[in-house]
Design an enzyme around this catalytic site. Structure first.
Site, PDB file in Angstrom:
ATOM      1  N   HIS A 168      -2.284 -15.350   3.041  1.00 28.37           N
ATOM      2  CA  HIS A 168      -1.737 -14.037   2.686  1.00 28.37           C
ATOM      3  C   HIS A 168      -0.246 -13.948   3.003  1.00 28.37           C
ATOM      4  O   HIS A 168       0.588 -14.151   2.124  1.00 28.37           O
ATOM      5  CB  HIS A 168      -2.518 -12.941   3.404  1.00 28.37           C
ATOM      6  CG  HIS A 168      -2.324 -11.574   2.831  1.00 28.37           C
ATOM      7  ND1 HIS A 168      -1.141 -10.886   2.963  1.00 28.37           N
ATOM      8  CD2 HIS A 168      -3.153 -10.765   2.133  1.00 28.37           C
ATOM      9  CE1 HIS A 168      -1.250  -9.715   2.354  1.00 28.37           C
ATOM     10  NE2 HIS A 168      -2.458  -9.612   1.844  1.00 28.37           N
ATOM     11  N   SER A 183      -4.464  -0.912   4.015  1.00 24.40           N
ATOM     12  CA  SER A 183      -3.907  -2.007   3.226  1.00 24.40           C
ATOM     13  C   SER A 183      -4.236  -3.361   3.838  1.00 24.40           C
ATOM     14  O   SER A 183      -4.197  -3.542   5.063  1.00 24.40           O
ATOM     15  CB  SER A 183      -2.382  -1.862   3.136  1.00 24.40           C
ATOM     16  OG  SER A 183      -1.801  -3.015   2.571  1.00 24.40           O
ATOM     17  N   CYS A 184      -4.505  -4.344   2.963  1.00 25.80           N
ATOM     18  CA  CYS A 184      -4.711  -5.716   3.442  1.00 25.80           C
ATOM     19  C   CYS A 184      -3.422  -6.292   3.999  1.00 25.80           C
ATOM     20  O   CYS A 184      -3.438  -7.355   4.633  1.00 25.80           O
ATOM     21  CB  CYS A 184      -5.234  -6.598   2.308  1.00 25.80           C
ATOM     22  SG  CYS A 184      -4.053  -6.828   0.946  1.00 25.80           S
ATOM     23  N   SER A 185      -2.298  -5.618   3.766  1.00 25.76           N
ATOM     24  CA  SER A 185      -1.002  -6.101   4.242  1.00 25.76           C
ATOM     25  C   SER A 185      -0.578  -5.489   5.567  1.00 25.76           C
ATOM     26  O   SER A 185       0.522  -5.767   6.052  1.00 25.76           O
ATOM     27  CB  SER A 185       0.079  -5.817   3.185  1.00 25.76           C
ATOM     28  OG  SER A 185      -0.187  -6.501   1.990  1.00 25.76           O
ATOM     29  N   SER A 186      -1.415  -4.656   6.155  1.00 31.17           N
ATOM     30  CA  SER A 186      -1.096  -4.094   7.474  1.00 31.17           C
ATOM     31  C   SER A 186      -1.243  -5.158   8.553  1.00 31.17           C
ATOM     32  O   SER A 186      -2.168  -5.967   8.514  1.00 31.17           O
ATOM     33  CB  SER A 186      -2.029  -2.926   7.790  1.00 31.17           C
ATOM     34  OG  SER A 186      -1.804  -1.839   6.933  1.00 31.17           O
TER      35      SER A 186
END
Length: 482
Positions: free
Chosen positions: A384, A251-254
């Site tokens: 982000h 995930s790009c949110s890790s």
């Protein structure tokens, strides 16, 4: 002498595909809210049904070589079920808002045919999310997956078509760009559609912006988290490990970097170690860097792989430390940590790693930690989000007021929370806008309203013109009327 007339060039397969999508969209443009919602539910059930969900998860891991089957099963379910919850009862057909005081009525209209660019890291959940949002607005959608994710997207769309047959919806509402996927075909599709929603590499996002078609693209990931001196280190470590290990950090949110205030550095690292995070030596860090960035570019050999697999690959690269790497791999590490003291191109671990590798930065205090995150985002990841583990609520506001981020995620497992969760208020999404910081046109979680045109009816209301004193009075009192 007779002259033969050259036949007109036949339409391309992409042109025909979009034409079919437009024909289907003209049908669904007449749907009621109930009909649109039935199509949404059908598409959601196509991926959520447990046997189909598992088949998609297994196919995704087998074909892309990235991630973890069980985590993809969970992601396919939670992200889709959460989206269906968000859409339940939401108006997206006809009149969706009225403001009598302003004389305004808002009417939802479809955008038309949507081109959905989707990544290999989430070849099931991301297409499903975009398809469902598009259907909510009575749009047709054509999915353009990554080459590795094509087979998963094809299977998903086959499942959706079977559900459409049950409800009498036209199959051409949801289509797939024919394989093999290449830039030329994707580019043609983007030019022919009415809206592009692009998730994945920054090259894909830039291509979407350059297509000449209105586009929503997302910025680069590279999330940093802050652990300050007031944090509950055990709770923070539990959240961070849960987030960083989920689906092998695809995930790009890790979290990619963790900035720990010095006062809690030792107990925080100990809490992480208790949960399977291993701090590498300087020599191991150098080997890992060579493995991850051969030629300066992040290697596909590590993306979406487990920490154990990465350690085994490092062993094959380093004869001198082979035994040590294999011994480390045998312990079943969950995260590989490296100490880092800078950010930028000379510090590759300060960038996005898409793997369970975590850079650990130190900071004397909270202000220094925030400054370190700002340096990281100046290199990569601006716009982000940032994670915060703290007992002081005002610090979240400080980060929201000062850092170039669209989201501040407080005391949560970041990769699970950022795209919406059942215990926070963010919309469920797998596409996070990063605002102008990330060179995006929006800073919200991509949701169904981004797939709508809104027509506004304006009626006259009693005139509401202020006096000059109301507008200028305070200014003149303080600065004079010159």
């Amino acid at each position: 002498m007779e002259h033969s007339t050259a036949p007109s060039s036949a339409p391309s397969p992409i042109t025909e595909l979009v034409a079919r999508a437009r024909a289907a969209q003209r049908i669904c443009a007449t749907w009621s809210q109930a009909q649109a919602d039935t199509a949404v539910t059908a598409a959601g059930w196509a991926i959520i049904e447990p046997a189909r969900n598992r088949e998609l998860a297994e196919l995704a891991v087998a074909d892309t070589g990235m991630g973890c089957v069980q985590d993809k099963v969970l992601k396919n379910h939670r992200k889709t079920f959460g989206l269906l919850r968000d859409l339940h009862g939401a108006r997206s057909v006809g009149v969706i808002g009225q403001d009598p005081a302003r004389g305004i009525v808002e009417i939802a209209r479809p955008v038309g045919v949507v081109c959905a660019i989707t990544p290999s890291t989430n070849p099931g959940a991301t297409p499903a999310n975009k398809i469902i949002n598009a259907l909510k607005g009575r749009n047709a959608v054509v999915v353009a997956p990554s080459p590795k994710g094509w087979s998963t997207a094809a299977r998903l769309i086959g499942f959706i078509h079977a559900q459409f047959d049950r409800i009498g919806a036209p199959r051409d509402l949801v289509q797939l760009l024919p394989g093999p996927i290449d830039k030329q075909a994707t580019g043609e599709l983007m030019r022919l559609c009415d809206l592009v929603v692009a998730t994945g590499s920054q090259a894909n996002v830039r291509a979407a912006y350059a297509s000449g078609t209105p586009a929503f693209g997302v910025g680069a990931g590279n999330v940093a988290g802050i652990v300050d001196e007031t944090a509950d280190v055990h709770a923070a470590a539990e959240r961070i490990v849960r987030s960083k290990t989920f689906d092998n950090a695809t995930s790009c949110s890790s979290e990619n970097s963790l900035v720990i205030v010095d006062a809690v550095r030792a107990p925080m690292l100990a809490a992480l170690a208790e949960r399977g995070a291993v701090m590498l030596t300087a020599a191991q860090k150098a080997t890992l860097q060579a493995l991850m960035w051969p030629g300066g570019k992040l290697s596909a050999a590590v993306i979406g792989q487990s920490a154990r697999s990465i350690a085994e690959r490092a062993a094959a690269l380093d004869d001198a430390q082979c035994a040590g790497w294999l011994a480390l791999a045998a312990t079943g590490p969950r995260i590989l940590m490296v100490a880092e003291d800078g950010a930028g191109h000379g510090h590759p671990f300060s960038g996005e790693k898409l793997s369970p590798v975590l850079a650990i930065h130190g900071a004397q205090n909270f202000a220094a930690a925030a400054a370190m995150v700002e340096r990281i985002y100046a290199h990569e990841g601006a716009g982000h989000s940032v994670g915060l583990h703290s007992a002081l609520p005002e610090r979240a506001l400080t980060l929201g007021l000062t850092l170039p981020v669209a989201r501040v995620i407080v005391d949560q497992a970041h990769s699970i929370a950022t795209g919406g969760s059942f215990d926070n208020g963010l919309p469920f999404s797998l596409s996070m806008g990063c605002g102008t910081w990330g060179k995006n046109s929006f800073s919200d979680n991509l949701n169904y309203r981004h797939y709508l045109n809104i027509t506004r009816v304006s009626r006259p209301i009693p005139e509401q013109m202020p006096s000059a004193d109301e507008i200028f009075g305070d200014f003149f009192a303080r600065h004079g009327a010159q």
